[in-house]
Design a protein around this motif. Structure first.
Motif, mmCIF file in Angstrom:
data_model
loop_
_atom_site.group_PDB
_atom_site.id
_atom_site.type_symbol
_atom_site.label_atom_id
_atom_site.label_comp_id
_atom_site.label_asym_id
_atom_site.label_seq_id
_atom_site.Cartn_x
_atom_site.Cartn_y
_atom_site.Cartn_z
ATOM 1 N N LEU A 73 11.424 13.000 -6.923
ATOM 2 C CA LEU A 73 12.101 12.127 -7.875
ATOM 3 C C LEU A 73 13.043 12.931 -8.773
ATOM 4 O O LEU A 73 14.145 12.482 -9.093
ATOM 5 C CB LEU A 73 11.091 11.359 -8.725
ATOM 6 N N ALA A 74 12.615 14.114 -9.184
ATOM 7 C CA ALA A 74 13.489 14.965 -9.989
ATOM 8 C C ALA A 74 14.756 15.318 -9.214
ATOM 9 O O ALA A 74 15.875 15.271 -9.758
ATOM 10 C CB ALA A 74 12.745 16.230 -10.406
ATOM 11 N N ASP A 75 14.613 15.666 -7.946
ATOM 12 C CA ASP A 75 15.784 15.959 -7.106
ATOM 13 C C ASP A 75 16.675 14.724 -6.983
ATOM 14 O O ASP A 75 17.909 14.831 -7.001
ATOM 15 C CB ASP A 75 15.339 16.409 -5.714
ATOM 16 N N TRP A 76 16.057 13.561 -6.834
ATOM 17 C CA TRP A 76 16.795 12.300 -6.703
ATOM 18 C C TRP A 76 17.646 12.063 -7.950
ATOM 19 O O TRP A 76 18.832 11.726 -7.869
ATOM 20 C CB TRP A 76 15.791 11.171 -6.511
ATOM 21 N N MET A 77 17.057 12.257 -9.108
ATOM 22 C CA MET A 77 17.781 12.076 -10.351
ATOM 23 C C MET A 77 18.870 13.137 -10.520
ATOM 24 O O MET A 77 19.973 12.855 -10.999
ATOM 25 C CB MET A 77 16.806 12.143 -11.529
ATOM 26 N N HIS A 78 18.578 14.347 -10.120
ATOM 27 C CA HIS A 78 19.499 15.475 -10.302
ATOM 28 C C HIS A 78 20.703 15.386 -9.370
ATOM 29 O O HIS A 78 21.843 15.644 -9.774
ATOM 30 C CB HIS A 78 18.736 16.780 -10.054
ATOM 31 N N ASP B 96 0.816 -1.216 0.000
ATOM 32 C CA ASP B 96 0.000 0.000 0.000
ATOM 33 C C ASP B 96 0.848 1.264 0.000
ATOM 34 O O ASP B 96 0.384 2.331 0.386
ATOM 35 C CB ASP B 96 -0.954 0.015 1.211
ATOM 36 N N GLN B 97 2.114 1.146 -0.429
ATOM 37 C CA GLN B 97 3.008 2.292 -0.541
ATOM 38 C C GLN B 97 3.436 2.450 -1.999
ATOM 39 O O GLN B 97 3.716 1.460 -2.673
ATOM 40 C CB GLN B 97 4.250 2.101 0.341
ATOM 41 N N PHE B 98 3.499 3.692 -2.463
ATOM 42 C CA PHE B 98 3.878 3.908 -3.858
ATOM 43 C C PHE B 98 5.364 3.599 -4.069
ATOM 44 O O PHE B 98 6.154 3.580 -3.133
ATOM 45 C CB PHE B 98 3.541 5.321 -4.322
ATOM 46 N N HIS B 99 5.714 3.344 -5.323
ATOM 47 C CA HIS B 99 7.091 3.013 -5.694
ATOM 48 C C HIS B 99 7.794 4.240 -6.260
ATOM 49 O O HIS B 99 7.220 4.967 -7.087
ATOM 50 C CB HIS B 99 7.123 1.932 -6.777
ATOM 51 N N MET B 100 9.055 4.428 -5.875
ATOM 52 C CA MET B 100 9.876 5.456 -6.506
ATOM 53 C C MET B 100 11.350 5.121 -6.333
ATOM 54 O O MET B 100 11.723 4.279 -5.519
ATOM 55 C CB MET B 100 9.560 6.841 -5.957
ATOM 56 N N GLY B 101 12.175 5.763 -7.136
ATOM 57 C CA GLY B 101 13.619 5.580 -7.030
ATOM 58 C C GLY B 101 14.213 4.841 -8.216
ATOM 59 O O GLY B 101 13.509 4.412 -9.135
ATOM 60 N N GLU B 102 15.532 4.678 -8.159
ATOM 61 C CA GLU B 102 16.246 3.990 -9.226
ATOM 62 C C GLU B 102 16.123 2.484 -9.059
ATOM 63 O O GLU B 102 16.321 1.950 -7.970
ATOM 64 C CB GLU B 102 17.718 4.390 -9.225
ATOM 65 N N ALA B 103 15.809 1.806 -10.151
ATOM 66 C CA ALA B 103 15.658 0.348 -10.111
ATOM 67 C C ALA B 103 17.019 -0.299 -9.890
ATOM 68 O O ALA B 103 17.998 0.079 -10.542
ATOM 69 C CB ALA B 103 15.043 -0.153 -11.410
ATOM 70 N N LEU C 69 12.995 8.241 2.188
ATOM 71 C CA LEU C 69 11.935 7.629 1.394
ATOM 72 C C LEU C 69 12.125 6.122 1.287
ATOM 73 O O LEU C 69 11.680 5.502 0.320
ATOM 74 C CB LEU C 69 11.898 8.269 -0.003
ATOM 75 N N TRP C 70 12.796 5.521 2.275
ATOM 76 C CA TRP C 70 13.040 4.082 2.241
ATOM 77 C C TRP C 70 11.735 3.300 2.148
ATOM 78 O O TRP C 70 11.650 2.269 1.478
ATOM 79 C CB TRP C 70 13.849 3.641 3.459
ATOM 80 N N GLY C 71 10.677 3.779 2.791
ATOM 81 C CA GLY C 71 9.398 3.073 2.746
ATOM 82 C C GLY C 71 8.765 3.040 1.374
ATOM 83 O O GLY C 71 7.806 2.293 1.156
ATOM 84 N N ASN C 72 9.298 3.830 0.430
ATOM 85 C CA ASN C 72 8.784 3.848 -0.944
ATOM 86 C C ASN C 72 9.828 3.431 -1.967
ATOM 87 O O ASN C 72 9.496 3.263 -3.145
ATOM 88 C CB ASN C 72 8.286 5.244 -1.293
ATOM 89 N N ASP C 73 11.057 3.287 -1.526
ATOM 90 C CA ASP C 73 12.157 2.922 -2.424
ATOM 91 C C ASP C 73 11.844 1.592 -3.108
ATOM 92 O O ASP C 73 11.523 0.604 -2.451
ATOM 93 C CB ASP C 73 13.446 2.804 -1.597
#
Length: 819
Positions: A365-370, A331-338, A378-382
């Motif tokens: 996510l933009a900041d993460w990529m940049h 029930d948590q969204f996904h984000m980050g580098e695969a 954001l470990w709970g969504n990583d």
């Protein structure tokens, strides 16, 4: 004439819903002027167009609250910047409670969010609820919570505003272009194949929504999500319905209500959802409704809604809607580098919080990529928290029938999933089942959380107080402190690191000195360049070029990804996941030495087997290893035995243990013991935005070893400017023994909120609930600061006096563990 796709882009964002458009906009805002956003059909046509458009800020953790706070603020900015309306109205939101459990949850969540400092949540009475929302029946209500700053927005308009803003900053946002393949070379994404040709790119972002799992599969990336049917209905236009009517949530009846263009929208989060798209979502699916199962799924919710808001029983209904939304295993969204493909990022699986999270998620996510790192915890969504098995059709299809309803379910402490269970078993599973274990799930593993006595069913009875297993776990805890217990820790992650450069790599990645003699275990952190903790684990040297690494069950994918990413191209170092090859038995307690001396026929004295030693032993007919460490703070050893011989080893040890009072203990006892000792848990107490100095573990940093560890400069700088002194992990003990702690409760010093708990449980030896949490203030958090203040913990709006300590209140010198 349709706009042509470019030959090259810095980033290709796949999916033109609210999330994809937000990511494209925020990348462009950072100066990525050659971003390309690709939508296979029309913008918003998948899920976004039929979203309910709720915009709220009351969330389950501080990172999510900050994401939602920004999401709300950027709506106003977008309108001013682009001239495109977002339909945002700040009408407030109201949650009601007609059960004691729900009211307790609302009070705890209110206190928690007030501590985050993002929004103000007020607990209100039934009469105040009636004043705010005159149409609601309040006779059976106990109270509710009110957030004045919340509101609603138009999902399609929000998406168009992001697209317009992205285009104005140089991004190409194209409709009618479908991605058909992901190009890659040498473990890195290199671009995409589309129906209009190829685009070379350094980054690709999967914002595919309903199609996110299939897009991930194109790249060889696991993205566990699946669509479910989701329902709402519109009344006819209602005379006298205020346009600024607040959003109303009745969680216990699975319903939400919002004003929408003069009518009332009633939506549902039913507990047993119906999955959809088991054969894949059609590629031409756009702006479509599903036939659904109205009678079975939605009508019970609607009938209850007519009782809660009586005017609904008298009005006409304009439409009944069923459409698909995607949900994830937790029930948590996904984000980050695969972890499978460098440069391939994920932002999907929003679990019905897409609109209220869109701005914050896109910026994060933009900041993460940049920047190459997450901008907050954001470990709970990583996406690295997920395991490949979780994207199999059978697993995810079963699991999402449960996760859709979790958003409105009671979020009891320790609540366990009931679907997609019994997948990963310890080799001792049947032995523990025979002995009345109550299992919980972690990373797919069935783990014994507690053991019921004979004649008692091992089943949870949930509440926010002391649950039905409290005394059983207390007995296990006391046995660990006073006698000897056996923990099945087979689910812990285990990695084999070997090769001529293994020590070089591990020395660089590990904060501690791991270039030790074979047969020694070293507790260490793996840090990022900013000094944040990426892993909390032990490294054991087996031989000159061979090491074992032991970590938490949930961190497997993340740890392996981190370690492999830090091996140089010219370095010979091989990493293997051997978790499933070794069972792990924790034998802990004051009598563990006597038991193991007998069972192993081995000299277990400190002179022959000092703390931190790792030795080969014989356990019955098996060859095994014993490591002298402890996560419970008592004398003890971890035994590592081959999986195929684990049942024999358990039986042999259990028989030997009869004469020493050996008993089984579960994960709840392990947790309560470690909290008394102020031992941290990754993901709760430490993560990539916390440093060893801040959590009181600077001892894991060896600044004098020959190879400088990653993050060394950042830690030295923090040490020199004493920045860590303004954020420190503190242990708390409630003075009222009847109150329980879990996590996120506000920390109050002299009447002011100074932080919140990161974890909590009951300390059966200390005699009260114990919590860990960071005190973060402008002045230095010294022992004098702690002693000079009066501390309380806010538990559901009630402030409970608490003792505070920078060190462990239980055995602060670790004499029991090392003696």
């Amino acid at each position: 004439m349709p706009e042509q796709i470019p030959e090259r882009a810095s980033a290709v964002v796949i999916g033109g819903g609210v999330i994809g458009s937000s990511v494209a906009y925020h990348l462009a805002r950072l100066g990525w002027t050659d971003v390309v956003l690709l939508e296979r059909n029309q913008f918003s046509c998948g899920t976004t167009w039929h979203a309910a458009g709720l915009v709220g800020t009351m969330r389950a953790n501080d990172s999510h609250a900050r994401l939602c706070e920004y999401s709300m603020s950027v709506l106003t900015e977008l309108e001013a910047e682009t001239g495109q309306s977002t339909g945002f109205k700040q009408v407030g939101s109201l949650s009601i409670a007609h059960s004691e459990a729900r009211f307790e949850e609302l009070k705890r969540v209110a206190a928690m969010n007030n501590a985050f400092g993002v929004t103000q949540v007020d607990i209100i009475t039934p009469s105040e609820i009636k004043e705010i929302y005159p149409f609601v029946e309040t006779g059976d209500l106990l109270g509710g919570s009110w957030v004045a700053q919340d509101g609603t927005a138009s999902p399609v308009d929000v998406t168009q505003a992001f697209v317009k803003g992205a285009r104005a900053r140089g991004a190409k946002c194209l409709e009618g272009v479908r991605v058909t393949g992901i190009k890659q070379a040498n473990g890195r994404v290199t671009g995409v194949e589309t129906t209009d040709g190829e685009i070379a790119a350094d980054f690709v972002v999967n914002c595919g929504g309903l199609w996110g799992r299939e897009i991930g599969a194109m790249a060889g990336v696991s993205v566990p999500l699946h669509a479910c049917e989701h329902y709402y209905a519109h009344t006819e236009k209602l005379d006298g319905l205020p346009s600024d009517l607040p959003v109303l949530r009745d969680h216990d009846k699975c319903a939400y209500y919002r004003e929408d263009a003069g009518s009332l929208l009633v939506g549902a989060f039913e507990p047993n959802a119906v999955p959809w798209g088991m054969d894949g979502v059609p590629l031409d699916f756009a702006f479509e409704e599903l036939e659904g199962h109205m009678d079975e799924q939605f009508m019970p919710v609607l009938e209850a809604a007519m009782e809660r808001v009586p005017m609904l029983a008298e009005c006409g209904w304009r439409s009944f809607f069923c459409g698909p939304e995607s949900f994830t295993p937790d029930d948590q969204f996904h984000m980050g580098e695969a972890p499978e493909l460098k440069g391939f990022y994920v932002a999907c699986g929003l679990n019905s919080v897409g609109i209220q999270t869109s701005g914050g998620l896109g910026r994060a996510l933009a900041d993460w990529m940049h920047e190459g790192k997450a901008p907050m915890d954001l470990w709970g969504n990583d996406i690295r928290r997920m395991f490949p098995f979780q994207s199999t059709q059978k697993y995810i299809q079963q699991r999402v029938t449960e996760t859709l309803g979790l958003l409105y379910d009671n979020h009891y402490p320790y609540k366990q999933m009931v679907t997609s269970r019994n997948l990963r078993h310890s080799p001792l599973h049947e032995r523990l089942l025979e002995r009345n274990a109550c299992f919980g799930e972690a990373a797919g593993w069935e783990r014994p959380n507690w053991f019921a006595p004979d004649g008692v069913e091992p089943k949870y009875e949930y509440s926010f107080g002391k649950q039905n297993w409290f005394e059983y776990s207390a007995d296990e805890h006391r046995a660990a402190r006073e006698k000897v217990v056996l923990f099945d820790q087979s689910s812990f992650s285990k990695y084999l690191v070997q090769g001529r450069d293994a020590v070089k790599v591990l020395q660089r990645v590990s904060s501690a000195n791991v270039d030790v003699e074979p047969g020694r275990m070293v507790y260490t952190h793996w840090l990022n360049d900013h000094g944040g903790i990426e892993a909390d684990l032990t490294v054991t040297r087996i031989a000159e070029n061979e090491f074992w690494v032991i970590s938490g069950a949930a961190q497997t994918i993340k740890d392996l990804h981190w370690l492999q990413a830090n091996i140089g191209e010219d370095e010979f170092c091989c990493v293997s996941d051997m978790t499933n090859g070794w069972a792990m038995l924790g034998v802990m307690g004051p009598d563990s030495r006597a038991l193991l001396t007998d069972a192993l026929g081995h000299d277990m004295t400190t002179a022959s087997f000092p703390f931190g030693d790792f030795q080969a032993v014989e356990l019955g007919m098996a060859r095994a290893y014993a490591g002298r460490v402890s996560y419970v703070g008592e004398l003890g050893w971890e035994l590592y035995v081959p999986v195929d011989q684990a049942r024999h080893c358990f039986d042999y040890l259990w028989e030997k243990g009869e004469g020493y009072g050996l008993r089984l203990a579960g994960m709840h006892a392990l947790n309560s013991c470690r909290l008394e000792k102020k031992f941290v848990h990754y993901g709760h107490d430490v993560a990539d935005h916390d440093t060893p100095l801040e959590c009181g573990m600077g001892f894991v940093c060896n600044f004098d070893k020959d190879i400088a560890f990653k993050g060394r400069d950042a830690i030295l700088k923090q040490k020199e400017d004493r920045g860590f002194m303004r954020k420190r992990l503190v242990q708390f003990l409630l003075e009222d023994p009847e109150v329980t702690l879990y996590h996120h409760e506000p920390i109050v010093r002299d009447g002011e909120i100074v932080g919140h708990l990161t974890s909590g449980d009951y300390g059966h030896t200390l005699g009260g609930a114990v919590g860990l949490g960071y005190v973060e203030v402008e002045e230095e958090v010294t022992r004098e600061y702690i002693e000079a203040g009066s501390f309380e913990i806010d538990v559901g709006g009630e402030r409970i006096p608490a003792k505070a300590s920078l060190g462990a209140m239980y055995d602060p010198k670790a004499e029991r563990m090392r003696g």
